[in-house]
Design an enzyme around this catalytic site. Structure first.
Site, short mmCIF file in Angstrom:
data_model
loop_
_atom_site.label_atom_id
_atom_site.label_comp_id
_atom_site.label_asym_id
_atom_site.label_seq_id
_atom_site.Cartn_x
_atom_site.Cartn_y
_atom_site.Cartn_z
N THR A 87 0.83 -1.20 0.00
CA THR A 87 0.00 0.00 0.00
C THR A 87 0.87 1.26 0.00
OG1 THR A 87 -1.63 -1.24 1.27
CG2 THR A 87 -1.88 1.15 1.24
N HIS A 146 2.36 1.93 -3.40
CA HIS A 146 1.42 2.58 -4.33
C HIS A 146 1.35 4.08 -4.06
CE1 HIS A 146 0.10 -1.08 -6.18
NE2 HIS A 146 -0.15 -1.61 -5.00
N GLU A 195 2.23 0.11 9.27
CA GLU A 195 2.78 -1.05 9.97
C GLU A 195 3.87 -0.56 10.91
OE1 GLU A 195 4.18 -3.88 7.10
OE2 GLU A 195 2.25 -3.93 6.08
N ASP A 209 4.17 -18.77 -7.45
CA ASP A 209 4.40 -17.36 -7.78
C ASP A 209 5.40 -17.31 -8.92
OD1 ASP A 209 4.04 -14.49 -5.90
OD2 ASP A 209 5.38 -14.50 -7.64
N ILE A 269 -7.37 -9.65 -3.91
CA ILE A 269 -8.53 -9.01 -4.56
C ILE A 269 -8.27 -8.87 -6.05
CG2 ILE A 269 -9.70 -6.81 -4.83
CD1 ILE A 269 -10.37 -6.75 -2.18
#
Ligand SMILES: [Zn+2]
Length: 335
Positions: free
Chosen positions: A40, A43, A64, A188, A257
């Site tokens: 986050t 971004h 965090e 991944d 998401i």
């Protein structure tokens, strides 16, 4: 005090002197010791479409952290100066969750933790057990998501598939292992992240662009598919391949998401009697208790931390995040 501020509407963050936050009657003031950089935050650093539409210019970012209480408001009875705490900020987002419209709060639209001090309402405070390592405490927020997802369904004796080896996916794999899974396979395309996953003890870290899960099942001598799926990527191709490789009656917890609607083969869900469960946020006290007990009983997620830097070197930390060759990056705010 020093703080990392989004002071211009362009890529970057700026180290600035800002006023120390004042303490309301229901607030706790914390001296920040260590912080984790989250996707986050990246971004916001990069100032993508989501960030520029969501984050006000002038904000101190970061959510965090671990710190030590220095002052409490007059209504606060449950906390006292000297206690080591973190915030419960719900901004650690798996997969493409930065696109989620519900993202709000500390370090996104109110001042965050990349600073010498932060003030939070007492209801957003997590008190740490004295035994918890400070680096691990700094990433309790994303660990909470990992624990909540990994423990959504019982793992004892099960074969678990994790799609997406970001830090939350890797921590979830470690939790599944600790919770008694027989095999934990993580997929991944990023080789660096697969290497990190191997360090926390997965059975196999797979490159989905090179090896199909069908082939992985063959390699491991599996016949009927995975029993539990943890979808951490938000990637439609990863989710579809997961659905094709689950056993009858399997259960899937979804934290990643997708960026938009995604089509799946519903016949497979119906005929294979799959259970799909969306995960958002967490059950605060229950998850906190489980996290603490897991760590006290030997859960080691320190392998997911790849960079430990002084706050003065924050640029290097964000560069590591941008490179894709990083797990969690910790900034130390002491001294
Ligand atoms: Zn986070």
């Amino acid at each position: 005090m020093k703080a990392l501020v989004k002071s211009r509407a362009e890529q970057g963050l700026w180290l600035e002197d800002v006023p120390e936050p004042s303490v309301g009657i229901n607030d706790v003031k914390i001296r920040v010791l260590k912080t984790g950089i989250c996707g986050t935050d990246l971004h916001i650093y990069q100032w993508d479409a989501w960030a520029s539409a969501t984050v006000p210019v002038g904000l101190t970012i970061g959510h965090e952290f671990v710190g030590e209480i220095v002052e409490v408001g007059s209504n606060v009875a449950d906390f006292e100066p000297g206690q080591v705490v973190s915030g419960r900020c719900r901004n650690c987002l798996a997969g493409r969750r930065h696109l989620c419209a519900h993202t709000a709060g500390v370090g996104v639209n109110r001042n965050g933790a990349f600073a010498e001090f932060i003030v939070l309402p007492m209801t957003n405070i997590w008190l740490h057990a004295p035994s918890v390592d400070l680096d691990v405490a700094a990433i309790f927020d994303p660990l909470g998501n990992a624990v909540h997802t990994a423990l959504a369904f019982p793992c004892v004796g099960e074969d678990v598939l994790v799609t997406g080896a970001g830090p939350i996916g890797i921590m979830a794999a470690a939790v599944a292992r600790k919770a008694g899974a027989r095999r934990v396979v993580i997929s991944d395309p990023n080789a660096y992240r697969r290497g990190l996953a191997e360090k926390v003890g997965v059975t196999l870290a797979v490159d989905p662009t090179a090896t199909t899960l069908r082939e992985v099942q063959r390699q491991l001598g599996m016949q009927e598919g995975f029993d539990v799926g943890l979808e951490m990527s938000g990637n439609p191709a990863a989710f579809r391949e997961m659905l094709e490789n689950m056993s009858h009656g399997a259960k899937i917890a979804m934290l990643g998401i997708p960026s938009k609607e995604m089509a799946i083969d519903w016949n497979r869900v119906i005929f294979n009697q799959l259970t799909l469960r969306g995960i958002y946020g967490r059950e605060m006290y229950e998850t906190w208790y489980k996290m603490t007990v897991l760590i006290e009983s030997g859960l080691d997620i320190s392998g997911v931390i790849t960079h430990r830097l002084s706050w003065r070197d924050f640029e290097a930390g964000f560069e590591a995040m941008q490179s894709g060759e990083s797990g969690k990056v910790i900034l130390d705010w002491r001294g």
